[in-house]
Design a protein around this motif. Sequence first.
Motif, short mmCIF file in Angstrom:
data_model
loop_
_atom_site.label_atom_id
_atom_site.label_comp_id
_atom_site.label_asym_id
_atom_site.label_seq_id
_atom_site.Cartn_x
_atom_site.Cartn_y
_atom_site.Cartn_z
N LYS A 89 27.39 24.91 -8.65
CA LYS A 89 26.38 24.02 -8.09
C LYS A 89 26.69 23.79 -6.62
O LYS A 89 27.85 23.68 -6.24
N PHE A 140 28.10 29.09 -14.01
CA PHE A 140 27.30 28.71 -12.85
C PHE A 140 28.15 27.95 -11.85
O PHE A 140 29.24 27.47 -12.16
N GLU A 146 30.44 21.97 -7.78
CA GLU A 146 30.84 22.00 -9.20
C GLU A 146 30.76 23.43 -9.68
O GLU A 146 29.94 24.22 -9.22
N LYS A 147 31.64 23.77 -10.62
CA LYS A 147 31.57 25.11 -11.20
C LYS A 147 31.92 25.03 -12.67
O LYS A 147 32.70 24.18 -13.10
N ARG A 200 24.87 21.77 -2.89
CA ARG A 200 23.91 20.78 -2.41
C ARG A 200 23.37 21.22 -1.07
O ARG A 200 24.11 21.71 -0.23
N ALA A 234 20.43 19.22 -5.36
CA ALA A 234 21.43 20.06 -6.04
C ALA A 234 20.76 21.34 -6.55
O ALA A 234 19.64 21.32 -7.06
N TYR A 235 21.47 22.45 -6.39
CA TYR A 235 21.00 23.75 -6.87
C TYR A 235 22.06 24.32 -7.81
O TYR A 235 23.26 24.23 -7.55
N LYS A 236 21.61 24.93 -8.86
CA LYS A 236 22.49 25.58 -9.83
C LYS A 236 22.28 27.08 -9.72
O LYS A 236 21.15 27.56 -9.86
N GLU A 243 35.89 25.26 -6.56
CA GLU A 243 35.21 24.09 -6.03
C GLU A 243 35.75 23.77 -4.65
O GLU A 243 36.95 23.85 -4.40
#
Length: 137
Positions: free
Chosen positions: A60, A58, A46-47, A62, A67-69, A82
Amino acid sequence: MKLLYFKYQWFYLIISFIFFGASLFYYVQENHEKNNLVIENHIITEKKCSAAPRVRSFVKIRKENKAYKINLSEKQCLNHFEGEQIALYYNKKYDYFFYPKNNNVNIIRVLSSGIALFILFLPLRSISNWLSENKKH
């Protein structure tokens, strides 16, 4: 002590000390010279890019079902899409990802908050009184 410092100078000193401590922590956390940093490639899930100054851009990712941001600047965010892979530093000690070129921001934050901390440590009221007395002569 009251003669040396302005009324709210201690409050601002405490606030600047907190900012200095936080920026120093992030600088140390993202220090490239430590042995616990590894460059890893991950797929962006995700962005969100924003040009607004108070809204962070940001991406994101995995890793092992977690999940990391990762915060990026607007320009850095626009360069990624993405589904593509992105190279990130992973700090094993803090379980933290960050973009390789973001450490300059932390250096600027440490320097600016350190300068503010130094200035607020000075007895500004006595300096102001001394300067006004010297102007009269």
